[in-house]
Scaffold this active site. Sequence first.
Site, PDB file in Angstrom:
ATOM      1  CG  HIS A   1     -13.190   0.563 -13.552  1.00  0.00           C
ATOM      2  ND1 HIS A   1     -13.774   1.663 -14.129  1.00  0.00           N
ATOM      3  CD2 HIS A   1     -14.014  -0.485 -13.801  1.00  0.00           C
ATOM      4  CE1 HIS A   1     -14.909   1.290 -14.699  1.00  0.00           C
ATOM      5  NE2 HIS A   1     -15.083   0.001 -14.520  1.00  0.00           N
TER       6      HIS A   1
ATOM      7  CG  ASP B   1     -18.288  -3.182 -16.815  1.00  0.00           C
ATOM      8  OD1 ASP B   1     -18.414  -2.541 -15.758  1.00  0.00           O
ATOM      9  OD2 ASP B   1     -17.604  -2.779 -17.774  1.00  0.00           O
TER      10      ASP B   1
HETATM   11  C1  1WB Z   1     -19.922   2.604 -19.184  1.00  0.00           C
HETATM   12  C2  1WB Z   1     -19.109   1.571 -18.785  1.00  0.00           C
HETATM   13  C3  1WB Z   1     -19.999   3.726 -18.395  1.00  0.00           C
HETATM   14  C4  1WB Z   1     -18.401   1.663 -17.607  1.00  0.00           C
HETATM   15  C5  1WB Z   1     -19.284   3.804 -17.215  1.00  0.00           C
HETATM   16  O1  1WB Z   1     -19.428   4.923 -16.492  1.00  0.00           O
HETATM   17  C6  1WB Z   1     -18.485   2.782 -16.830  1.00  0.00           C
HETATM   18  C7  1WB Z   1     -20.668   2.520 -20.424  1.00  0.00           C
HETATM   19  C8  1WB Z   1     -18.752   5.111 -15.310  1.00  0.00           C
HETATM   20  O2  1WB Z   1     -20.856   1.404 -20.915  1.00  0.00           O
HETATM   21  O3  1WB Z   1     -21.083   3.545 -20.923  1.00  0.00           O
HETATM   22  C9  1WB Z   1     -17.549   0.565 -17.185  1.00  0.00           C
HETATM   23  O4  1WB Z   1     -17.317   0.421 -15.990  1.00  0.00           O
HETATM   24  O5  1WB Z   1     -17.068  -0.208 -17.999  1.00  0.00           O
HETATM   25 MN    MN Z   2     -16.660  -1.346 -15.204  1.00  0.00          MN
END
Ligand code: 1WB
Ligand code: MN
Length: 341
Positions: free
Chosen positions: A178, A300
Site C-alpha cells: 500500500h 479504498d
Molecule cells: C488518502 C488516500 C489518504 C489513502 C491516505 O492516508 C490514504 C487520500 C493514509 O485520499 O488522501 C489511500 O489509502 O489511498
Molecule cells: Mn488505500
Amino acid sequence: MKSPFRRIATEEAFQIPEVAEQLQQIARGTSRSSDMALVRRIYASKETYYAGFFAPLMDLGAARIADMDANGVDVQVLSLTAPGVQMFDADTATELARVANDRLAETIARYPTRFAGLAAFAPQSPKRAVKEMERAVRELGMNGFIVNSHTNNEYLDDPKYWPILEAAEALDRCIYIHPRGPSDGLSGPMGDYNLAAAQWAYGVEVSTHAVRLLVSGVLDRFPKLRICIGHMGEAVHFWMWRIDFMNARAQTAGAPKLQLKPSEYFKRNFTITTSGQESHLALDFSVKSLGADNVMWAIDYPYQPSAPAVAFMDSAPLSDEDKAKVYYRNAERVFHIPPAR
Ligand code: 1WB
Ligand code: MN
C-alpha cells in the site's frame, strides 16, 4: 441493491487508538518525512476534510457495516491504514503490529461473513516481523499482509527483508504493498501542490517499489511470492513494453540477470486492485493486458466513497464471467476467503 455478484472490497482501511496515539505524537514532532503533512491533517488538526477520515477509520462496527449494507458491499478486506507502524522505532512498531492484528482478528470474529483482514508487521525488525506473520496466519487466520511501501527509505528487495518475502511465500499469503508518502530520495518535487500523497506521489512510490521487485531478481528467488498493488496497478503495466525493452538492455550493462521478463513476473506474481481509480478505460486496459484473473475490485474506504466505486464496477464493460472474477472470485482465491454460503 441485490447484485448477481458477491462484492469483496480489497483495500479497506481502519485505524486503532493505540496507533493513532503514536501518530499524534509523531504529528507533534519534527520528522521531515513526506508522510508528515497527511499525518498532521488526520491525527492532529481539526482541518475539516482530512480530519473527517478519523472517525470512519476508527469504526470497526456498526457505522462501517451500515455503509457496506447501504452500498451492497458484502465483504471488506481490512488493513491498518497508512503509514501503518512504519514511522515508529522497531520495538514500538513490533508491539503495535501485534496489537493491531489482535484487534483485527477480534473484529473478524465478530463479523466473520463481512470482514477479512491483512496483517500488519514491522519491517524495522525483520526477524520479529516473520514471527508475527507466522502468528497472524497460523493463530489468527489472517488473509494476507499489508505493508506501506518503504521503511526508513528501504525497499523489500533489500536482502535484509528477504526473510519477510520468504515467510509470505511459505505461508501462501500475499503482501499488499500500500502507498505511504515517498521515500526521502523521491520526495523533493512532491512537496508542492499537495502532490506528496494520493494525487501523485503515492503512485510513484509504490510503482517504484514494484519495479524494484520485478528487476532485482527476488522473484527468481521467491517464485511463488504474491504481491498485490492497488490504484489500478499504480500504472506499472502501462510501462511494461518499455520496462521489458530497457531491462534487456540494462542486463547487458550489469543489471541482475533475470529468468523471465519483467512483464512475465508481473503477470505471474502480481495481482492489482481498482482502489481509488474508477476509470473504465484503465480497467479495460488492465483486464486486457494482465488477464481478468489478475484484477480485483476495491473501494479504498473511507478515503473513497463506496457508492461510486460500486457503480463503477456494476457498470464496467466486462463480460459477466470477468466481472465475477474482478468482483469476488479472484479475492476469494488470493485471500483464501471461503465462498458465500
Ligand atoms: C488518502 C488516500 C489518504 C489513502 C491516505 O492516508 C490514504 C487520500 C493514509 O485520499 O488522501 C489511500 O489509502 O489511498
Ligand atoms: Mn488505500
